[in-house]
Design a protein around this motif. Structure first.
Motif, PDB file in Angstrom:
ATOM      1  N   VAL A   1    -108.149  -7.410  54.531  1.00  0.00           N
ATOM      2  CA  VAL A   1    -108.901  -6.294  53.972  1.00  0.00           C
ATOM      3  C   VAL A   1    -110.005  -6.864  53.096  1.00  0.00           C
ATOM      4  O   VAL A   1    -109.779  -7.807  52.325  1.00  0.00           O
ATOM      5  N   PHE A   2    -111.204  -6.276  53.227  1.00  0.00           N
ATOM      6  CA  PHE A   2    -112.370  -6.786  52.499  1.00  0.00           C
ATOM      7  C   PHE A   2    -113.006  -5.689  51.659  1.00  0.00           C
ATOM      8  O   PHE A   2    -113.069  -4.532  52.068  1.00  0.00           O
ATOM      9  N   ALA A   3    -113.503  -6.100  50.500  1.00  0.00           N
ATOM     10  CA  ALA A   3    -114.326  -5.227  49.668  1.00  0.00           C
ATOM     11  C   ALA A   3    -115.661  -5.932  49.468  1.00  0.00           C
ATOM     12  O   ALA A   3    -115.811  -7.119  49.799  1.00  0.00           O
ATOM     13  N   LEU A   4    -116.613  -5.195  48.932  1.00  0.00           N
ATOM     14  CA  LEU A   4    -117.936  -5.782  48.702  1.00  0.00           C
ATOM     15  C   LEU A   4    -117.889  -6.813  47.575  1.00  0.00           C
ATOM     16  O   LEU A   4    -117.141  -6.666  46.617  1.00  0.00           O
ATOM     17  N   SER A   5    -118.686  -7.820  47.718  1.00  0.00           N
ATOM     18  CA  SER A   5    -118.889  -8.764  46.625  1.00  0.00           C
ATOM     19  C   SER A   5    -120.376  -8.803  46.323  1.00  0.00           C
ATOM     20  O   SER A   5    -121.194  -8.757  47.228  1.00  0.00           O
ATOM     21  N   ASN A   6    -120.718  -8.833  45.052  1.00  0.00           N
ATOM     22  CA  ASN A   6    -122.124  -9.084  44.732  1.00  0.00           C
ATOM     23  C   ASN A   6    -122.277 -10.483  44.142  1.00  0.00           C
ATOM     24  O   ASN A   6    -123.293 -10.810  43.550  1.00  0.00           O
ATOM     25  N   ARG A   7    -121.243 -11.293  44.311  1.00  0.00           N
ATOM     26  CA  ARG A   7    -121.306 -12.666  43.802  1.00  0.00           C
ATOM     27  C   ARG A   7    -120.808 -13.661  44.841  1.00  0.00           C
ATOM     28  O   ARG A   7    -120.030 -14.562  44.535  1.00  0.00           O
ATOM     29  N   GLY A   8    -121.214 -13.506  46.083  1.00  0.00           N
ATOM     30  CA  GLY A   8    -120.807 -14.465  47.109  1.00  0.00           C
ATOM     31  C   GLY A   8    -119.440 -14.142  47.675  1.00  0.00           C
ATOM     32  O   GLY A   8    -118.749 -13.236  47.207  1.00  0.00           O
ATOM     33  N   ALA A   9    -119.054 -14.899  48.699  1.00  0.00           N
ATOM     34  CA  ALA A   9    -117.812 -14.615  49.419  1.00  0.00           C
ATOM     35  C   ALA A   9    -116.630 -15.299  48.748  1.00  0.00           C
ATOM     36  O   ALA A   9    -116.764 -16.357  48.147  1.00  0.00           O
ATOM     37  N   SER A  10    -115.431 -14.666  48.896  1.00  0.00           N
ATOM     38  CA  SER A  10    -114.235 -15.202  48.241  1.00  0.00           C
ATOM     39  C   SER A  10    -113.554 -16.292  49.075  1.00  0.00           C
ATOM     40  O   SER A  10    -112.653 -16.956  48.596  1.00  0.00           O
ATOM     41  N   SER A  11    -113.960 -16.447  50.333  1.00  0.00           N
ATOM     42  CA  SER A  11    -113.376 -17.517  51.158  1.00  0.00           C
ATOM     43  C   SER A  11    -114.334 -17.814  52.307  1.00  0.00           C
ATOM     44  O   SER A  11    -115.254 -17.038  52.586  1.00  0.00           O
ATOM     45  N   ALA A  12    -114.066 -18.925  52.985  1.00  0.00           N
ATOM     46  CA  ALA A  12    -114.911 -19.293  54.124  1.00  0.00           C
ATOM     47  C   ALA A  12    -114.787 -18.245  55.230  1.00  0.00           C
ATOM     48  O   ALA A  12    -115.772 -17.884  55.873  1.00  0.00           O
ATOM     49  N   MET A  13    -113.552 -17.716  55.429  1.00  0.00           N
ATOM     50  CA  MET A  13    -113.367 -16.704  56.475  1.00  0.00           C
ATOM     51  C   MET A  13    -114.104 -15.416  56.099  1.00  0.00           C
ATOM     52  O   MET A  13    -114.698 -14.762  56.960  1.00  0.00           O
ATOM     53  N   ALA A  14    -114.063 -15.055  54.823  1.00  0.00           N
ATOM     54  CA  ALA A  14    -114.773 -13.841  54.380  1.00  0.00           C
ATOM     55  C   ALA A  14    -116.270 -13.996  54.646  1.00  0.00           C
ATOM     56  O   ALA A  14    -116.939 -13.056  55.095  1.00  0.00           O
ATOM     57  N   ARG A  15    -116.796 -15.191  54.384  1.00  0.00           N
ATOM     58  CA  ARG A  15    -118.226 -15.439  54.624  1.00  0.00           C
ATOM     59  C   ARG A  15    -118.527 -15.360  56.116  1.00  0.00           C
ATOM     60  O   ARG A  15    -119.488 -14.728  56.545  1.00  0.00           O
ATOM     61  N   TYR A  16    -117.667 -15.987  56.915  1.00  0.00           N
ATOM     62  CA  TYR A  16    -117.857 -16.006  58.368  1.00  0.00           C
ATOM     63  C   TYR A  16    -117.843 -14.579  58.935  1.00  0.00           C
ATOM     64  O   TYR A  16    -118.730 -14.175  59.683  1.00  0.00           O
ATOM     65  N   LEU A  17    -116.821 -13.800  58.537  1.00  0.00           N
ATOM     66  CA  LEU A  17    -116.681 -12.454  59.106  1.00  0.00           C
ATOM     67  C   LEU A  17    -117.783 -11.517  58.615  1.00  0.00           C
ATOM     68  O   LEU A  17    -118.266 -10.672  59.366  1.00  0.00           O
ATOM     69  N   SER A  18    -118.207 -11.660  57.375  1.00  0.00           N
ATOM     70  CA  SER A  18    -119.276 -10.776  56.884  1.00  0.00           C
ATOM     71  C   SER A  18    -120.582 -11.085  57.620  1.00  0.00           C
ATOM     72  O   SER A  18    -121.346 -10.182  57.949  1.00  0.00           O
ATOM     73  N   LYS A  19    -120.806 -12.368  57.927  1.00  0.00           N
ATOM     74  CA  LYS A  19    -122.009 -12.718  58.709  1.00  0.00           C
ATOM     75  C   LYS A  19    -121.951 -12.094  60.092  1.00  0.00           C
ATOM     76  O   LYS A  19    -122.921 -11.557  60.604  1.00  0.00           O
ATOM     77  N   ARG A  20    -120.780 -12.184  60.689  1.00  0.00           N
ATOM     78  CA  ARG A  20    -120.594 -11.590  62.031  1.00  0.00           C
ATOM     79  C   ARG A  20    -120.829 -10.088  62.004  1.00  0.00           C
ATOM     80  O   ARG A  20    -121.534  -9.542  62.847  1.00  0.00           O
ATOM     81  N   GLU A  21    -120.197  -9.427  61.022  1.00  0.00           N
ATOM     82  CA  GLU A  21    -120.328  -7.963  60.960  1.00  0.00           C
ATOM     83  C   GLU A  21    -121.767  -7.565  60.651  1.00  0.00           C
ATOM     84  O   GLU A  21    -122.283  -6.600  61.199  1.00  0.00           O
ATOM     85  N   ASN A  22    -122.409  -8.293  59.775  1.00  0.00           N
ATOM     86  CA  ASN A  22    -123.774  -7.936  59.399  1.00  0.00           C
ATOM     87  C   ASN A  22    -124.762  -8.167  60.539  1.00  0.00           C
ATOM     88  O   ASN A  22    -125.862  -7.624  60.533  1.00  0.00           O
ATOM     89  N   ALA A  23    -124.345  -8.992  61.508  1.00  0.00           N
ATOM     90  CA  ALA A  23    -125.226  -9.267  62.651  1.00  0.00           C
ATOM     91  C   ALA A  23    -125.164  -8.144  63.686  1.00  0.00           C
ATOM     92  O   ALA A  23    -125.863  -8.192  64.698  1.00  0.00           O
TER      93      ALA A  23
END
Ligand SMILES: [Zn+2]
Length: 296
Positions: free
Chosen positions: A156-178
């Motif tokens: 489960v993910f919530a918004l961050s305004n200070r970067g991603a909390s893990s490498a997977m969170a960063r990876y998945l947010s990039k995918r979703e944002n694409a």
């Protein structure tokens, strides 16, 4: 992280404080009115029909039910992740979202979907739909993929305004944002414009309420499915950039994991995970009501 040690510590009621909220929402309304109609609106889709001509939300009757906006990820030309057996994320998540809606309606909630069909809706438009309906919560439902087929479990993910909390969170947010890129990038400019406005408006208490919601949903998923991450992760998901509506994104499973692709294809699993999400939402509201200041 403070929120993980005591996720309820920062909980604040959802009730608005008129001055600041009104200012924020009027800023949002300006941004939304300035946005152009999107493709599915032009096509007269169900999503388009729910928007009124002035881009203003319909008035909410006093004592009306709480409204949960459920967002099945992807759709139309954006199939989302695709499993090894060919399962498409967009179809799986629409099925799960339909179950979530049904369960919530049985519990006397007003629950609606951002899309009811296999149609493409840009990410910013999903946020806009939630605001126009004056939703109390926003839940985006996904079943994404990863480069390794061994990745598994729900998160489960919530918004961050200070970067991603893990490498997977960063990876998945990039995918979703694409997601909007598959439409040829024509939504990118509007999206950036609106995201900037929203990003500036994002309130700490909305994110904290989203984290609290995430904790309740995870608490219900935990007994029925393996968790990829034990607590709510955070990253800059475009679809979660709502200034005033607590919003989470649920990755129900990895469709690129062969075992989970098989599970996602079964009616039983779709219902089970949907019930867990709905129960988590109900628990969140019960918690919220229990912490409302009592009138004297
Ligand atoms: Zn997805």
């Amino acid at each position: 992280m403070k929120n993980r040690m005591n996720p309820f510590r920062h909980f604040k009621p959802l009730a608005v404080s008129p001055t600041r909220r009104q200012l924020l929402l009027s800023g949002l309304a300006l941004a939304l009115v300035g946005a152009k109609p999107h493709a599915s609106q032009a096509a007269g889709s169900p999503a388009a029909l729910r928007h009124n001509a002035h881009g203003k939300p319909a008035a909410k009757a006093p004592g009306s039910k709480r409204l949960v906006m459920i967002d099945p990820g992807h759709g139309g030309i954006d199939s989302g992740a695709v499993g090894h057996e060919g399962s498409q994320e967009k179809h799986v998540v629409l099925e799960i979202a339909n179950h979530v809606r049904r369960f919530l309606q049985h519990r006397q909630f007003d629950a609606r979907l951002t899309r009811e069909e296999d149609e493409f809706i840009p990410l910013y438009q999903r946020v806009e739909i939630a605001h126009q309906h004056q939703a109390d919560l926003f839940i985006s439902i996904h079943a994404d993929g990863f480069t390794s087929p061994s990745a598994s479990g729900a998160s489960v993910f919530a918004l961050s305004n200070r970067g991603a909390s893990s490498a997977m969170a960063r990876y998945l947010s990039k995918r979703e944002n694409a997601a909007d890129e598959v439409a040829g990038g024509k939504y990118r400019q509007q999206d950036n414009y609106l995201q900037q406005v929203l990003f500036d408006l994002v309130q700490t208490d909305t994110i904290n309420n989203s984290l609290t919601l995430g904790r309740h949903v995870l608490g219900q998923i935990r007994p029925v499915h393996h968790l990829h991450s034990p607590s709510t992760e955070q990253a800059a998901f475009a679809v979660l950039k709502s200034p005033s509506i607590p919003s989470i994104l649920v990755e129900t499973s990895f469709i690129t994991n062969p075992e989970e692709e098989r599970l996602l294809g079964t009616h039983a699993f779709r219902e089970k995970i949907a019930r867990a999400i709905a129960d988590g939402i109900v628990n969140f509201f019960e918690y919220y009501d229990a912490h409302q200041p009592k009138p004297r």
